[in-house]
Scaffold this motif. Sequence first.
Motif, mmCIF file in Angstrom:
data_model
loop_
_atom_site.group_PDB
_atom_site.id
_atom_site.type_symbol
_atom_site.label_atom_id
_atom_site.label_comp_id
_atom_site.label_asym_id
_atom_site.label_seq_id
_atom_site.Cartn_x
_atom_site.Cartn_y
_atom_site.Cartn_z
ATOM 1 N N PHE A 4 0.798 -1.230 0.000
ATOM 2 C CA PHE A 4 0.000 0.000 0.000
ATOM 3 C C PHE A 4 0.834 1.286 0.000
ATOM 4 O O PHE A 4 0.299 2.384 -0.147
ATOM 5 C CB PHE A 4 -0.927 0.024 1.225
ATOM 6 N N CYS A 7 -7.180 3.342 6.407
ATOM 7 C CA CYS A 7 -8.019 2.765 5.358
ATOM 8 C C CYS A 7 -7.112 2.469 4.165
ATOM 9 O O CYS A 7 -6.710 3.389 3.442
ATOM 10 C CB CYS A 7 -9.142 3.717 4.956
ATOM 11 N N THR A 8 -6.780 1.207 3.985
ATOM 12 C CA THR A 8 -5.816 0.843 2.941
ATOM 13 C C THR A 8 -6.351 1.139 1.536
ATOM 14 O O THR A 8 -5.558 1.300 0.595
ATOM 15 C CB THR A 8 -5.438 -0.644 3.046
ATOM 16 N N LEU A 9 -7.666 1.218 1.386
ATOM 17 C CA LEU A 9 -8.232 1.571 0.083
ATOM 18 C C LEU A 9 -7.697 2.907 -0.420
ATOM 19 O O LEU A 9 -7.491 3.091 -1.620
ATOM 20 C CB LEU A 9 -9.762 1.655 0.169
ATOM 21 N N ASP A 10 -7.462 3.832 0.501
ATOM 22 C CA ASP A 10 -7.019 5.177 0.127
ATOM 23 C C ASP A 10 -5.637 5.179 -0.498
ATOM 24 O O ASP A 10 -5.242 6.169 -1.129
ATOM 25 C CB ASP A 10 -7.019 6.100 1.354
ATOM 26 N N TYR A 11 -4.902 4.086 -0.339
ATOM 27 C CA TYR A 11 -3.517 4.048 -0.799
ATOM 28 C C TYR A 11 -3.339 3.171 -2.047
ATOM 29 O O TYR A 11 -2.213 2.898 -2.446
ATOM 30 C CB TYR A 11 -2.605 3.552 0.331
ATOM 31 N N LEU A 12 -4.462 2.752 -2.635
ATOM 32 C CA LEU A 12 -4.404 1.954 -3.848
ATOM 33 C C LEU A 12 -4.605 2.842 -5.073
ATOM 34 O O LEU A 12 -5.305 3.853 -4.991
ATOM 35 C CB LEU A 12 -5.495 0.871 -3.832
ATOM 36 N N ARG A 20 -8.436 0.485 -6.427
ATOM 37 C CA ARG A 20 -9.254 1.019 -5.331
ATOM 38 C C ARG A 20 -10.739 0.772 -5.583
ATOM 39 O O ARG A 20 -11.482 0.363 -4.697
ATOM 40 C CB ARG A 20 -8.976 2.514 -5.150
ATOM 41 N N GLN A 21 -11.175 1.005 -6.806
ATOM 42 C CA GLN A 21 -12.579 0.787 -7.140
ATOM 43 C C GLN A 21 -12.948 -0.690 -7.004
ATOM 44 O O GLN A 21 -14.007 -1.034 -6.450
ATOM 45 C CB GLN A 21 -12.868 1.268 -8.562
ATOM 46 N N TRP A 79 -11.523 -3.087 -5.134
ATOM 47 C CA TRP A 79 -11.556 -3.584 -3.770
ATOM 48 C C TRP A 79 -12.620 -2.895 -2.933
ATOM 49 O O TRP A 79 -13.133 -3.487 -1.974
ATOM 50 C CB TRP A 79 -10.167 -3.465 -3.133
ATOM 51 N N ALA A 80 -12.979 -1.681 -3.292
ATOM 52 C CA ALA A 80 -14.105 -1.030 -2.616
ATOM 53 C C ALA A 80 -15.389 -1.806 -2.888
ATOM 54 O O ALA A 80 -16.221 -2.007 -1.986
ATOM 55 C CB ALA A 80 -14.252 0.418 -3.077
#
Length: 259
Positions: free
Chosen positions: A59, A68-73, A78-79, A81-82
């Motif tokens: 990440f 929130c690891t999503l913020d670092y993809l 990111r879309q 895995w969200a």
Amino acid sequence: MSQQIEPERIEPSDLALEAFKTDLQAVIESTDDLIALRDRKNRLVLFNPSFAALAPHLFGAEATPGLCTLDYLPAPARQHWAEVLARVLQGDSHTEELAWPVEGVTHHFELTIRPVYAGDEIIGSVEFRRDITGRKQMEEALRNESANLTSLIENIDGSIWSVDREYRLLVSNSIFDQAVTKIFGAPFKVGESIANRGSNADAEWRAYYDRALSGERFSIERTQPFVTPSRWKEYFFNPIIDQDGGITGVTVFGRDITT
């Protein structure tokens, strides 16, 4: 007059997640698998040392509670895995294999994300990520070996095939495939179990395979079914032995001995 500050409200789901965190903590420290617990906002609540060690490579950020690891993809990942995490929070489980560069080397991971329940309520998600790089490298080597073996066995005047310990087809030549097609209408597929269809013939072949899987090398003679006029075949069974001396499967060679 001093202003009274209301304490932050603690949600029941937060308490349940904290209880789950306590239970999980005891079992995740000693595994090499990457394990992470997230809340309903996809923020890290708990993770083990294996996850923390690889987080900067996965990440680009240190693993810290609340991250929130999503913020670092990157945007496409990111879309994806969200959407995955949203489905998990609706009750689905998700398993996926993915490749990720770690210090300039591509690693392969098997990742599973499951919902965390407190009663009937989903309070978060837990991720299990296993490094399967060694397994993928072995599969690639086997594919290359299989390709070389296929070119070799096509030059053999007879049927030849191999199965693993679960009777799943590993490789076969066209003579074997043609014979199977005459009997069943289609050839067996690689990975298909060829001796578990419930027939008496399957039980007979399993017994032969099991003899070879125990280390025996032997041959049998039998008539070829569904062929007119009748023809006799001789089959040679040989165990497949790996470099450590373990028996991993059976190779069978069949030839026509009708006089």
